[in-house]
Design a protein around this motif. Sequence first.
Motif, PDB file in Angstrom:
ATOM      1  N   SER A 193      25.258   3.430  20.793  1.00 13.94           N
ATOM      2  CA  SER A 193      23.858   3.668  21.144  1.00 13.94           C
ATOM      3  C   SER A 193      23.072   3.796  19.843  1.00 13.94           C
ATOM      4  O   SER A 193      23.512   4.455  18.901  1.00 13.94           O
ATOM      5  CB  SER A 193      23.696   4.924  21.996  1.00 13.94           C
ATOM      6  N   LEU A 194      21.943   3.139  19.794  1.00 11.47           N
ATOM      7  CA  LEU A 194      21.101   3.134  18.596  1.00 11.47           C
ATOM      8  C   LEU A 194      20.109   4.282  18.660  1.00 11.47           C
ATOM      9  O   LEU A 194      19.397   4.448  19.655  1.00 11.47           O
ATOM     10  CB  LEU A 194      20.362   1.797  18.476  1.00 11.47           C
ATOM     11  N   ALA A 230      17.314  -6.574   4.125  1.00 13.57           N
ATOM     12  CA  ALA A 230      17.928  -5.250   4.145  1.00 13.57           C
ATOM     13  C   ALA A 230      17.784  -4.659   5.543  1.00 13.57           C
ATOM     14  O   ALA A 230      16.836  -4.970   6.268  1.00 13.57           O
ATOM     15  CB  ALA A 230      17.272  -4.322   3.126  1.00 13.57           C
ATOM     16  N   VAL A 231      18.747  -3.795   5.909  1.00 11.81           N
ATOM     17  CA  VAL A 231      18.655  -3.036   7.157  1.00 11.81           C
ATOM     18  C   VAL A 231      19.172  -1.622   6.908  1.00 11.81           C
ATOM     19  O   VAL A 231      19.975  -1.382   5.993  1.00 11.81           O
ATOM     20  CB  VAL A 231      19.467  -3.660   8.320  1.00 11.81           C
ATOM     21  N   ALA A 232      18.707  -0.697   7.741  1.00 13.00           N
ATOM     22  CA  ALA A 232      19.230   0.670   7.756  1.00 13.00           C
ATOM     23  C   ALA A 232      19.165   1.149   9.195  1.00 13.00           C
ATOM     24  O   ALA A 232      18.197   0.866   9.908  1.00 13.00           O
ATOM     25  CB  ALA A 232      18.422   1.583   6.850  1.00 13.00           C
ATOM     26  N   ALA A 233      20.188   1.876   9.632  1.00 11.74           N
ATOM     27  CA  ALA A 233      20.213   2.330  11.020  1.00 11.74           C
ATOM     28  C   ALA A 233      21.078   3.563  11.164  1.00 11.74           C
ATOM     29  O   ALA A 233      22.014   3.796  10.385  1.00 11.74           O
ATOM     30  CB  ALA A 233      20.743   1.228  11.940  1.00 11.74           C
ATOM     31  N   ARG A 234      20.738   4.342  12.200  1.00 12.01           N
ATOM     32  CA  ARG A 234      21.574   5.455  12.659  1.00 12.01           C
ATOM     33  C   ARG A 234      21.947   5.195  14.114  1.00 12.01           C
ATOM     34  O   ARG A 234      21.077   4.868  14.929  1.00 12.01           O
ATOM     35  CB  ARG A 234      20.841   6.793  12.553  1.00 12.01           C
ATOM     36  N   LEU A 235      23.221   5.337  14.406  1.00 12.82           N
ATOM     37  CA  LEU A 235      23.726   5.099  15.750  1.00 12.82           C
ATOM     38  C   LEU A 235      24.714   6.193  16.105  1.00 12.82           C
ATOM     39  O   LEU A 235      25.065   7.035  15.271  1.00 12.82           O
ATOM     40  CB  LEU A 235      24.432   3.741  15.841  1.00 12.82           C
ATOM     41  N   VAL A 269      27.081   7.338  13.362  1.00 13.17           N
ATOM     42  CA  VAL A 269      27.357   6.129  12.579  1.00 13.17           C
ATOM     43  C   VAL A 269      26.107   5.771  11.784  1.00 13.17           C
ATOM     44  O   VAL A 269      25.001   5.753  12.337  1.00 13.17           O
ATOM     45  CB  VAL A 269      27.731   4.943  13.493  1.00 13.17           C
ATOM     46  N   THR A 270      26.268   5.492  10.502  1.00 11.93           N
ATOM     47  CA  THR A 270      25.159   4.982   9.692  1.00 11.93           C
ATOM     48  C   THR A 270      25.497   3.577   9.217  1.00 11.93           C
ATOM     49  O   THR A 270      26.661   3.242   8.966  1.00 11.93           O
ATOM     50  CB  THR A 270      24.878   5.868   8.474  1.00 11.93           C
ATOM     51  N   LEU A 271      24.473   2.758   9.123  1.00 10.71           N
ATOM     52  CA  LEU A 271      24.608   1.376   8.655  1.00 10.71           C
ATOM     53  C   LEU A 271      23.602   1.127   7.554  1.00 10.71           C
ATOM     54  O   LEU A 271      22.415   1.441   7.702  1.00 10.71           O
ATOM     55  CB  LEU A 271      24.361   0.395   9.805  1.00 10.71           C
ATOM     56  N   GLN A 272      24.073   0.572   6.452  1.00  8.51           N
ATOM     57  CA  GLN A 272      23.216   0.112   5.368  1.00  8.51           C
ATOM     58  C   GLN A 272      23.632  -1.306   5.011  1.00  8.51           C
ATOM     59  O   GLN A 272      24.821  -1.591   4.864  1.00  8.51           O
ATOM     60  CB  GLN A 272      23.373   1.000   4.116  1.00  8.51           C
TER      61      GLN A 272
END
Length: 315
Positions: A190-191, A207-212, A219-222
């Motif tokens: 889930s985002l 570039a992207v950045a996200a927390r899920l 979960v973090t995404l860079q």
Amino acid sequence: MNDLGIIGFGIMGERLACAAVAHEDWRLTAAWDPDPGAAARLAAIAPEARFCATMEEAIAASDALHVASPPGAHIGQGRAVLEAGRALLMEKPLSHDVAASQDFVRWAAGYPAAVNFPMASSPSVAQLRAWLPELGEVRSVSILVAFAAWPRSWQRGAAFWLAGRAEGGFTREVASHFLFLAGRLFGKLSLLEGRAVHPDGDGAEAAVAARLCAGRVPVTLQGSVGTTAADDHNLFVVRGENGEVRLRDWSIAERLVDGAWQEAPDARPNAEMRPLTLRGQLDKLAALRRGEATALATLEEALAVQEAVEAILKG
């Protein structure tokens, strides 16, 4: 012996073709690609295989098919495979259109269909999974993907779609593998929030950045382009109450021991690990064709990844 057909004979199609040639339970029978130049590449891998004039001809000649075309064609081609009564292994993403993918997943319920996330068969992921009990409670996962340039050097022949915002970009093509892995290990994705930086025009993200969350695990995404000298660098780090483990550069399983990262004894670079992983995918595809349960990525798992990816790209 199972007859394998390939629709879309680019890099991914060629890789699975090579794995099929080396597999005792598979015979590479047919391939179709709108580019007639693909015929020479097929002949170099499997001279006995037929380069078909139409997709329908390839489907008719095969027991199972690998759909490895650009994303916009996946759903239509996948549906044709299933309607013909063949087993289907699709490339990810299901498509670049979330609503169309949702409709397809509902329609395809009960059909022998799976998605080619190779981490479902990765020996390195199996090692990572074996270490997880040592961590105790898992506290977080962090994902890093970085590239010297996008597309990567070996993908330049497909830059006409990989470099574009509509279907390409590294979040769909690379980050999706690690989001799948997080979901497979820890629960449904889930985002929470995500953003992407796009260049002017219609180019793919820079570039992207996200927390899920994956289940209950944060979960973090860079992700970024131009931030490493490597063609492709990635880390998937799992932190628990008793330690950390990670997957580095696709295939190197490591754990933190006395403050230093220690490779698994059988660690291999990705070029050496890939044939073992794809062999595992073909083992599972044979089981799928027999009507057996397999650990291949499901359409539902792929849809969850796609929904998160597309939401990140929209910011």
